[in-house]
Design an enzyme around this catalytic site. Sequence first.
Site, short mmCIF file in Angstrom:
data_model
loop_
_atom_site.label_atom_id
_atom_site.label_comp_id
_atom_site.label_asym_id
_atom_site.label_seq_id
_atom_site.Cartn_x
_atom_site.Cartn_y
_atom_site.Cartn_z
N ARG A 1 -18.43 7.69 -3.16
CA ARG A 1 -17.46 7.98 -2.09
C ARG A 1 -17.30 6.77 -1.17
NH1 ARG A 1 -18.68 10.58 2.52
NH2 ARG A 1 -20.32 11.84 1.59
N TYR B 1 8.95 11.01 2.28
CA TYR B 1 8.42 11.97 1.31
C TYR B 1 7.96 13.21 2.10
CZ TYR B 1 5.15 14.25 -1.78
OH TYR B 1 4.49 15.20 -2.50
N ASP C 1 5.50 2.82 3.41
CA ASP C 1 5.25 3.37 2.08
C ASP C 1 6.11 2.57 1.10
OD1 ASP C 1 5.31 4.91 -0.26
OD2 ASP C 1 4.94 6.76 0.84
N LYS D 1 2.55 6.75 -9.14
CA LYS D 1 3.89 6.44 -9.61
C LYS D 1 3.89 5.14 -10.44
CE LYS D 1 5.13 10.13 -7.28
NZ LYS D 1 4.09 10.47 -6.34
C1 LIG Z 1 7.13 7.96 -1.45
C2 LIG Z 1 5.93 8.79 -1.70
N1 LIG Z 1 4.84 8.61 -0.95
C3 LIG Z 1 3.72 9.35 -1.12
C4 LIG Z 1 3.68 10.33 -2.09
C5 LIG Z 1 2.42 11.13 -2.26
O1 LIG Z 1 1.75 10.68 -3.37
P1 LIG Z 1 0.67 11.55 -4.19
O2 LIG Z 1 1.43 12.61 -4.89
O3 LIG Z 1 0.04 10.53 -5.10
O4 LIG Z 1 -0.27 12.10 -3.18
C6 LIG Z 1 4.78 10.56 -2.91
C7 LIG Z 1 4.74 11.60 -3.95
O5 LIG Z 1 5.74 11.92 -4.57
C8 LIG Z 1 5.95 9.77 -2.71
O6 LIG Z 1 7.04 9.93 -3.45
#
Ligand SMILES: Cc1ncc(COP(=O)(O)O)c(C=O)c1O
Length: 390
Positions: A55, A108, A180, A205
């Site tokens: 961890r 998101y 992000d 992704k």
């Molecule tokens: C732009 C963006 N940020 C963060 C996330 C969250 O990612 P995770 O599903 O890996 O927690 C997503 C998920 O679709 C996303 O599209």
Amino acid sequence: MKKNWGIHTTAIHAGDNPAARDVAPPIHVASTYRFTCAEESATAFEQEHLPIYTRWGNPTIAMLEARVAALEGGEAALAAASGMAAVSAALLAVLEAGDHVVATTGLYSGTYNLLTRDLARLGIETTLVPPADTAAFEAALRPETRVLYLESPGNPTLDLNDISGLAELARSRGLISMIDNTFATPLNQRPLALGVDVVLHSATKYLGGHGDAIAGVIVGTENFIRRAQKGPLRNVGGCIAPFNAWLVARGLETFPLRMARHNENALAVATWLAECPEVAWVRYPWHPSHPQYALAQQQMPGGGGGVVVFELEGGLEAGARLLDRVALCSRAVSLGDTRTLITHPASTTHHSVPRQVRLASGLADGLVRLAVGLEDVEDLLADLEDALRG
Ligand SMILES: Cc1ncc(COP(=O)(O)O)c(C=O)c1O
């Protein structure tokens, strides 16, 4: 050896252990590490120069972190169990009750919910402002504002933030800027070079790229990363599993190749959709019809990314029919996979966002999101054509 590697070399070699004889990096699965004596364990806890407990980190996770830090051009990185574990750890590393966040509306839904529900419950307020309106970001700042939070291109509207302008605003007001960078990826956009302090990824992704691991990464200064690690990542506990870290690190070896093809296929699909009479509108950062096309060319020099959004004439119903009829595209949320994924964000990824908020952010009821994969583009266009007209 030459130090300033190109992106392909970096994606393959950054984080390698030069002393290891394995050409492919091993997966360290141990949850805990043994010490030779009491003094060694005490020193390890004091200096954290040896692996102690997974961890807190381990060599496989460290390899992934070094690779992503190098790709983003950051001092250090911290891997997490998911994109949301990364986003929450980064925010919790700096925010306290009474603080205020200014964020783009193009978020998101998980991030939207974290900011407006979970952090709001802890006494941290967020003001959301339209992505393209840099003046509105400035107008929303308060004496207690601590973080400027960006997502560009935003999910799923693909609106852009003026990254260098907003990073400069944050710097001039002593705020921490975070972005992000999941949709753009470091092949297309380098936010740290544009002045942003912290870059976040859902590595689920494009970085992992194969739809087989949930993961997240934070990139920033050594100081910020240690704060996020020693505080929320450790204590809230969203550490990445070593196997997932290994999967993402392996996926990264082909990331620049894959991403270039996502860019190419998505631009071709957007261009084709823009010509279809059945399509009311299309949005893609590198398509000239994008309202911020000039900004996209400037801050996303590598390409427009792999996501295209559009709405059909006939809106919601026509979109649902299209989703029902595609055969090669998978009806699934997420993006960045080898396979093309198609989804209807209003009823899936963003169903938890109130409709008025969704519509105000440009997420129309009938918007369809296509996360274009690596297939032959002719096959994708044939699938879409059959579904539209067949
Ligand atoms: C732009 C963006 N940020 C963060 C996330 C969250 O990612 P995770 O599903 O890996 O927690 C997503 C998920 O679709 C996303 O599209």
